[in-house]
Design a protein around this motif. Structure first.
Motif, PDB file in Angstrom:
ATOM      1  N   UNK A  21      -6.615 -17.577 -21.265  1.00  0.00           N
ATOM      2  CA  UNK A  21      -7.078 -16.994 -20.003  1.00  0.00           C
ATOM      3  C   UNK A  21      -8.413 -16.279 -20.191  1.00  0.00           C
ATOM      4  N   UNK A 188      -3.526  -8.592  -1.488  1.00  0.00           N
ATOM      5  CA  UNK A 188      -2.951  -7.479  -2.254  1.00  0.00           C
ATOM      6  C   UNK A 188      -2.093  -8.061  -3.362  1.00  0.00           C
ATOM      7  N   UNK A 189      -2.266  -7.559  -4.546  1.00  0.00           N
ATOM      8  CA  UNK A 189      -1.497  -8.067  -5.683  1.00  0.00           C
ATOM      9  C   UNK A 189      -0.568  -6.994  -6.232  1.00  0.00           C
ATOM     10  N   UNK A 190       0.514  -7.490  -6.814  1.00  0.00           N
ATOM     11  CA  UNK A 190       1.475  -6.577  -7.440  1.00  0.00           C
ATOM     12  C   UNK A 190       1.283  -6.657  -8.950  1.00  0.00           C
ATOM     13  N   UNK A 395      -2.429  -9.699 -19.310  1.00  0.00           N
ATOM     14  CA  UNK A 395      -2.368 -11.041 -18.730  1.00  0.00           C
ATOM     15  C   UNK A 395      -2.570 -10.986 -17.218  1.00  0.00           C
ATOM     16  N   UNK A 396      -1.907 -10.030 -16.577  1.00  0.00           N
ATOM     17  CA  UNK A 396      -2.028  -9.916 -15.120  1.00  0.00           C
ATOM     18  C   UNK A 396      -3.456  -9.571 -14.706  1.00  0.00           C
ATOM     19  N   UNK A 399      -5.467 -12.708 -15.016  1.00  0.00           N
ATOM     20  CA  UNK A 399      -5.136 -13.605 -13.904  1.00  0.00           C
ATOM     21  C   UNK A 399      -5.765 -13.104 -12.605  1.00  0.00           C
ATOM     22  N   UNK A 400      -5.739 -11.812 -12.436  1.00  0.00           N
ATOM     23  CA  UNK A 400      -6.316 -11.215 -11.223  1.00  0.00           C
ATOM     24  C   UNK A 400      -7.809 -11.537 -11.133  1.00  0.00           C
ATOM     25  N   UNK A 403      -8.092 -15.075 -10.217  1.00  0.00           N
ATOM     26  CA  UNK A 403      -7.613 -15.377  -8.860  1.00  0.00           C
ATOM     27  C   UNK A 403      -8.654 -15.026  -7.800  1.00  0.00           C
TER      28      UNK A 403
END
Lengths: 413, 460
Positions: A21, A188-190, A395-396, A399-400, A403
């Motif tokens: 990533x 909006x992301x969690x 990782x999030x 990814x964010x 995205x």
């Protein structure tokens, strides 16, 4: 810490995934902005994440806004008000906020391809967006992200109405739990917060260290220990914890440890501590411990020495003390508030409770069924391993960032 | 002149007769030895025997001619210097021809070893190096003997050779164990080109070449790994043997990870739940019926879908919770039909007037969606062996994608593994067997183990 240090904990494939990533973000500059380099959960997590992102090859940099004492008093008020506490906010407070924000816009270099702004203090920097784009004539416009670490479910409307015009200009926002978010006109992301399994608060401890901490606080090991770790705050319901313990104590011989600190910015905490001490009385099985800030090894040891960990809060942020307990494979009884239901899946990774009697009942279940308690604890540890460690957090974030360039639900890289 | 010949005719005839006798004896002995060797080659199964026989027979006559010349000169009346010179010359020729025989024999025997094992390229450099080493050694020894025969000093040359050998030994001290190990691998045939091997240090793949220093293997990520030959002999190596049938198309594993996006939509009761569910994007239905599989993949039994849990826990309606939990996700070919079933269950329940409870504040159902990010992995499988070995290595995210997400979310109807086994590998039966497994009743690791067992059984 090195990224590879986490490989024995989360597995090789998780680390390989991070590298894959990170490679996709090559050439992008991520600029993190918050209000302080030291103190507080945001600074703590950024101080760990920035070096790890760098090791993965991501050009992540960290800047803080400048402000005087008056500004930070105002933002403290905003923070409490957004959390739903009663605060008196004046027009002057708003003016101080706007003035400092404008000063920062003029003085700060906003150079990132992605600007990741944390919490309300620097939220107003977004006002510079159009001028930055114009002045730099960037071929790719900057992306702005707002990371909200606060529970916005019941904010002080006046403060929220003041901040909302800034927030809605961001490309996306990030919340720690679904219940913390609000209806906003952008994505909006969690992304849940995380714990670092290699930090002093969470690393494995030798039995000798655990024993020495128990000795220091004169806690005998003769009975099962029930522990709640939280600051002395009515929202953590310390008196309710004692009441639940007394109900358990009627049928099972055990001890209660309530370990916490007082907050300098919370005048109520001393009052709460006094009430808790009074409620505990002279019961030799109740240990009320005032732990100084930074005693991470001691908190770690107390959690590891416990048979059951309780978090009987009325309100809670994400509840990282629950995450810490689960990581230590301890059976947890916790209220279904804030981010706790994300961590404690009732009867799978712990037990959720709603009242004093329910909490006492759940504790009794765990103390009388050690195998069941152990299974919940092990499940809880695995749940944290895959969902709430710093590697998942990294990782999030990666990814964010990716995205932001992809509005679709299935992204092929 | 004629007078001299008349007086000394026997001085010429005797050497000529001796030479002719040696030639005749040589011819006779060659036939005898040739017959003996033929009988030996007929008896033995060793293919090298023919080479030995053929090579040994070839110089036989030459050696007896040299012997004949040598004896003839010795019995002649030629001066002692000529006789001495002749002994030296014939001796030198014999040494050189014998050396040539040794070189030819060793070359042919080593080349035979190379092809006997059908190694085609395997160990070739190692064998070539051995042939050259023997050639150089024989030539050096031969030259030394010839020099010695001619009475020339050989000490300086010996010293020079000694130094050269020492330098070579120092230069190749690390390579020597690998060279000998490579030679041994070639001769024992423990590992051959085309074998699938797994080394205890983790490297694995098909052997593509065994050179004089390293064994080359093609790893599952299609990279080439060089393993020193000596390590293969010292450590534990699992050899799965020859390649299996190649698939028409390789299977390229991808990985999948996801980010959760909040929709801002929430429900406090069943009516609100069903209304949002009817119109929510597929990504929402997918998230709430699948995220448990990844987040709680270690649990047995795994919890059911989010709708069932919320109805049971937040609304306290265990009857409807059970009904929603019992929806067999495996039975639906796509998310649309799954959504219809969930909506139908809730609406049917509502029409009976059973539940009008509200969730407590803070326990509302928050609709979220899954944003999947699909990434390439380095793993590629060309046959069942590579496939099963890659299956052991891929991340759970990759495994999850090929089994769950591609089937239902991408609407392929079958899991990716079954599709590849049936369409590209000619393993329809195995593909069907895997497709019949209900993945929702296993933990991810449990399902991975079940698949590996099925494939291993097929390979055996």
């Amino acid at each position: 810490m090195r990224v590879s240090d986490y490989e024995p904990i989360v597995g090789r494939s998780a680390i390989e995934e991070l590298r894959l990533l990170a490679a996709k973000l090559s050439g992008k500059v991520i600029q993190m902005i918050n209000s302080t380099f030291v103190g507080g959960g945001v600074a703590e997590i950024l101080s760990r994440m920035i070096p790890l992102l760098g090791q993965l090859g991501v050009d992540a940099r960290w800047n803080v806004i400048k402000g005087n004492e008056e500004f930070f008093q105002v933002t403290k008020k905003f923070h409490n008000a957004l959390h739903g506490r009663q605060e008196t906010v004046t027009e002057k407070d708003f003016a101080v906020f706007l003035e400092t924000t404008q000063k920062n816009i003029e003085e700060m270099e906003l150079y990132g391809d992605i600007l990741f702004v944390h919490d309300p203090q620097p939220v107003g920097l977004i006002a510079s967006r159009s001028s930055v784009i114009a002045s730099r004539r960037r071929s790719n416009p900057q992306k702005w992200l707002w990371r909200c670490h606060i529970d916005l479910s019941h904010p002080n409307e006046e403060v929220w109405n003041f901040l909302q015009p800034f927030v809605v200009q961001y490309d996306a926002s990030v919340f720690s739990a679904p219940a913390f978010s609000r209806e906003l006109p952008m994505r909006q992301f969690l992304i849940s917060p995380s714990i670092d399994p290699l930090s002093d608060k969470n690393k494995e401890l030798p039995q000798q260290t655990i024993d020495s901490v128990l000795t220091k606080y004169t806690i005998p090991k003769d009975k099962p220990i029930i522990t709640q770790v939280s600051r002395f705050d009515y929202l953590k319901d310390p008196v309710g914890v004692i009441q639940a313990f007394e109900l358990v104590r009627k049928s099972i011989d055990c001890r209660l440890v309530f370990a916490g600190g007082t907050a300098s910015d919370d005048p109520e905490s001393d009052k709460v501590l006094a009430e808790v001490r009074q409620r505990a009385g002279n019961n030799p099985d109740i240990h009320i411990l005032l732990i100084p800030p930074g005693s991470d090894i001691e908190i770690n040891a107390l959690q590891r020495a416990s048979s059951v960990i309780v978090q009987k809060s009325h309100r809670e942020g994400f509840g990282l003390t629950v995450t810490e307990a689960l990581w230590k494979a301890k059976p947890v009884v916790a209220s279904a508030v804030g981010g706790i239901p994300l961590q404690v899946k009732n009867r799978f990774t712990g037990l959720l409770s709603y009242g004093i009697e329910g909490t006492a009942y759940a504790i009794r279940q765990l103390l009388t069924n050690p195998q069941y308690a152990s299974r919940l604890g092990e499940n809880g540890r695995e749940h944290v391993r895959y969902n709430f460690l710093i590697t998942r957090h990294l990782r999030d974030y990666l990814l964010l960032f990716l995205a932001l360039e992809h509005p679709e639900d299935i992204i092929r890289l | 002149m004629i007078e001299w010949l008349a007086d000394n005719w026997f001085k010429i005839v005797i050497p000529v007769l001796v030479f002719l006798a040696s030639y005749v004896v040589g011819l006779w002995l060659r036939r005898v030895v040739g017959n003996l060797l033929e009988r030996w080659t007929a008896k033995t199964r060793w293919e090298g025997s023919q080479i030995v026989a053929r090579t040994a027979r070839r110089p036989f006559l030459l050696w007896f001619l040299l012997l004949g010349i040598c004896i003839a000169i010795q019995v002649s009346v030629l001066p002692p210097e000529v006789k001495s010179m002749t002994v030296k010359a014939t001796g030198s020729l014999f040494v050189l021809s014998f050396g040539w025989v040794v070189i030819v024999l060793s070359r042919e025997l080593l080349t035979l070893n190379l092809f006997q094992g059908r190694m085609k390229g395997a160990n070739k450099p190692s064998i070539a190096l051995a042939i050259n080493l023997i050639r150089v050694t024989v030539i050096v020894i031969g030259v030394l003997i010839v020099l010695d025969i001619w009475g020339l000093p050989i000490s300086p040359l010996l010293l020079l050779i000694g130094v050269a050998v020492l330098v070579a030994a120092l230069a190749f001290r690390d390579a020597a164990p690998n060279f000998f190990a490579g030679f041994r691998l070639g001769t024992t045939q423990q590992i051959k080109v085309g074998d699938y091997i797994k080394v205890e240090t983790g490297e694995e793949g098909y052997v593509t070449e065994i050179s004089w220093s390293n064994t080359h293997i093609k790893a599952l990520d299609e990279s080439t790994i060089l393993i020193p030959n000596s390590r293969l002999l010292r450590g534990t190596v699992i050899n799965y043997g020859r390649p299996l049938k190649k698939a028409k198309e390789p299977f390229r594993f991808v990985s999948r990870t996801d980010l959760t996006e909040l929709t801002g939509l929430k429900a406090r009761n069943l009516r609100e739940l069903v209304e949002v569910l009817k119109t929510a994007p597929d990504a929402v239905v997918y998230y709430h019926t699948h995220h448990f599989l990844e987040q709680h993949h270690y649990l047995t039994p795994e919890p059911s879908n989010d709708f069932a849990i919320w109805v049971g826990d937040a609304l306290g309606d265990e009857v409807l919770g059970e009904r929603l939990a019992s929806v067999d996700t495996f039975g639906f070919p796509n998310l649309g039909t799954l959504r219809e079933r969930l909506v139908a269950i809730i609406e049917e329940y509502l029409s009976s007037g059973s539940n009008f409870r509200e969730a407590m504040p803070g326990r509302e159902f928050h609709f979220m969606k899954s944003v999947s990010v699909i990434l390439p992995t380095p793993y590629v499988a060309h046959d069942l062996r590579e496939f099963v070995e890659a299956l052991r290595k891929i991340s759970l995210g990759s495994f999850y994608f090929h089994v769950f997400e591609s089937r239902l979310r991408l609407g392929r109807g079958l899991n990716d593994f079954s599709i590849w086994l049936q369409d590209s590998s000619g393993e329809s039966e195995l593909g069907e067997e895997i497709a019949r497994l209900d993945p929702y009743t296993y933990t991810l690791e449990g399902l991975r183990s079940a698949l590996i067992q099925l494939i291993e059984k097929r390979i055996k």
